[in-house]
Design an enzyme around this catalytic site. Structure first.
Site, PDB file in Angstrom:
ATOM      1  N   LYS A  40       0.811  -1.195   0.000  1.00 15.42           N
ATOM      2  CA  LYS A  40       0.000   0.000   0.000  1.00 15.42           C
ATOM      3  C   LYS A  40       0.860   1.268   0.000  1.00 15.42           C
ATOM      4  CE  LYS A  40      -3.229  -2.382   3.039  1.00 15.42           C
ATOM      5  NZ  LYS A  40      -3.701  -2.428   4.456  1.00 15.42           N
ATOM      6  N   GLY A  41       2.088   1.124   0.473  1.00 18.55           N
ATOM      7  CA  GLY A  41       2.918   2.299   0.774  1.00 18.55           C
ATOM      8  C   GLY A  41       3.076   3.323  -0.319  1.00 18.55           C
ATOM      9  N   ASP A  97       7.704   2.880  -2.574  1.00 17.64           N
ATOM     10  CA  ASP A  97       7.835   3.942  -1.578  1.00 17.64           C
ATOM     11  C   ASP A  97       9.256   4.000  -1.015  1.00 17.64           C
ATOM     12  OD1 ASP A  97       7.590   1.511  -0.289  1.00 17.64           O
ATOM     13  OD2 ASP A  97       5.901   2.066   0.964  1.00 17.64           O
ATOM     14  N   ASP A 100      14.255  -0.998   1.388  1.00 22.14           N
ATOM     15  CA  ASP A 100      15.015  -1.320   2.597  1.00 22.14           C
ATOM     16  C   ASP A 100      15.949  -2.479   2.231  1.00 22.14           C
ATOM     17  OD1 ASP A 100      15.975  -1.866   5.099  1.00 22.14           O
ATOM     18  OD2 ASP A 100      14.058  -2.223   6.041  1.00 22.14           O
ATOM     19  N   LYS A 128      16.997   3.323   1.528  1.00 22.56           N
ATOM     20  CA  LYS A 128      17.787   3.334   2.765  1.00 22.56           C
ATOM     21  C   LYS A 128      19.235   2.956   2.453  1.00 22.56           C
ATOM     22  CE  LYS A 128      14.002   2.194   5.849  1.00 22.56           C
ATOM     23  NZ  LYS A 128      13.498   1.296   6.894  1.00 22.56           N
ATOM     24  N   ASP A 156       3.643   3.064   6.853  1.00 23.65           N
ATOM     25  CA  ASP A 156       2.893   2.763   8.073  1.00 23.65           C
ATOM     26  C   ASP A 156       3.732   2.196   9.198  1.00 23.65           C
ATOM     27  OD1 ASP A 156       3.315   0.215   6.682  1.00 23.65           O
ATOM     28  OD2 ASP A 156       2.016  -0.616   8.232  1.00 23.65           O
ATOM     29  N   ARG A 162      -0.034   6.348   7.949  1.00 25.95           N
ATOM     30  CA  ARG A 162       0.204   6.553   6.514  1.00 25.95           C
ATOM     31  C   ARG A 162      -0.185   7.952   6.067  1.00 25.95           C
ATOM     32  NH1 ARG A 162       1.185   1.471   4.113  1.00 25.95           N
ATOM     33  NH2 ARG A 162       0.101  -0.266   5.066  1.00 25.95           N
TER      34      ARG A 162
HETATM   35  P1  IMP Z   1      12.127  -4.288   1.686  1.00 27.72           P
HETATM   36  O1  IMP Z   1      11.630  -5.560   1.042  1.00 27.72           O
HETATM   37  O2  IMP Z   1      12.917  -4.583   2.913  1.00 27.72           O
HETATM   38  O3  IMP Z   1      12.906  -3.431   0.712  1.00 27.72           O
HETATM   39  O4  IMP Z   1      10.865  -3.448   2.160  1.00 27.72           O
HETATM   40  C1  IMP Z   1       9.606  -3.849   1.803  1.00 27.72           C
HETATM   41  C2  IMP Z   1       8.476  -2.927   2.167  1.00 27.72           C
HETATM   42  O5  IMP Z   1       8.479  -2.703   3.548  1.00 27.72           O
HETATM   43  C3  IMP Z   1       8.501  -1.553   1.506  1.00 27.72           C
HETATM   44  O6  IMP Z   1       7.846  -1.580   0.282  1.00 27.72           O
HETATM   45  C4  IMP Z   1       7.761  -0.722   2.518  1.00 27.72           C
HETATM   46  O7  IMP Z   1       6.375  -0.724   2.228  1.00 27.72           O
HETATM   47  C5  IMP Z   1       8.025  -1.435   3.826  1.00 27.72           C
HETATM   48  N1  IMP Z   1       9.043  -0.718   4.570  1.00 27.72           N
HETATM   49  C6  IMP Z   1      10.391  -0.806   4.483  1.00 27.72           C
HETATM   50  N2  IMP Z   1      10.993   0.025   5.344  1.00 27.72           N
HETATM   51  C7  IMP Z   1       9.984   0.681   5.987  1.00 27.72           C
HETATM   52  C8  IMP Z   1       9.958   1.700   6.995  1.00 27.72           C
HETATM   53  O8  IMP Z   1      10.981   2.194   7.476  1.00 27.72           O
HETATM   54  N3  IMP Z   1       8.729   2.119   7.379  1.00 27.72           N
HETATM   55  C9  IMP Z   1       7.569   1.611   6.887  1.00 27.72           C
HETATM   56  N4  IMP Z   1       7.542   0.674   5.945  1.00 27.72           N
HETATM   57  C10 IMP Z   1       8.751   0.216   5.497  1.00 27.72           C
HETATM   58 MG    MG Z   2       4.525  -1.610   4.754  1.00 35.03          MG
END
Ligand code: IMP
Ligand code: MG
Length: 172
Positions: A40-41, A97, A100, A128, A156, A162
């Protein structure tokens, strides 16, 4: 107890949006790409971004669930809502969004790639500063940010916050 601190305010966010839109308007001039937002982000970022674009677009969404707790990515991803527009032979831009670990994005990237788009690029509002096992190219990026948990502007904490207009770091 948790504490929030503004990392990117409204004006800075706006500048970031304009900058990315400028790059996209340049690169996709005379093209008509499909933007795929990751739910949703990315909904707030996508909504702001599309209103700055000068080329015709189609908009779709994809939704995934990743297992594990709410503040860490587990790497196990499942598609819970697929796109509904046929992207075969089309230019596609994936809208995220925040990157990470990058596990969500690389999973979705590979998933969409198998649908044979003409091109597939990545546009992420935030990235990040972390070491990633799997490297990939972020074609358009708003801001490189510290490795902290953030909320607001679509992001979120357990489905809340959000709607905050700024991007805030959250300390636990
Ligand atoms: P990733 O797979 O670790 O790159 O992150 C996956 C998802 O986690 C992203 O699309 C965001 O929606 C959520 N996410 C990652 N870091 C944060 C954060 O710091 N705050 C809130 N949501 C996050
Ligand atoms: Mg999320």
């Amino acid at each position: 107890m948790t504490r929030k601190k503004v990392l990117l305010g409204k004006r800075e966010i706006k500048k970031g949006i304009k900058r990315i839109a400028g790059q996209l308007n340049n690169d996709y001039n005379n093209k008509s790409p499909i933007l795929v937002g990751i739910l949703k982000g990315a909904f707030v970022f996508l909504a702001d971004l599309v209103r700055e674009l000068t080329f015709p677009t189609k908009i779709d969404f994809i939704s995934v669930s990743s297992y594990g707790d709410s503040t860490r990515s587990s790497g196990v991803v499942k598609i819970t809502r697929d796109i509904s527009i046929d992207i075969e032979g089309e230019d596609v831009i994936l809208i995220e969004d925040v990157i990470d670990t990058g596990l969500t994005l690389s999973f979705i990237y590979d998933f969409l790639k198998r649908k044979n788009p003409k091109s597939l690029r990545i546009c992420a509002f935030l990235e990040k500063k972390v070491e990633r096992a799997k490297k990939f190219k972020v074609d358009y990026r708003g801001f490189l940010i510290p490795n902290k948990y953030i909320v607001g502007y679509g992001l979120d904490f357990s489905e809340r916050l959000r709607n905050l207009p700024e991007i805030n770091t959250m300390e636990f």
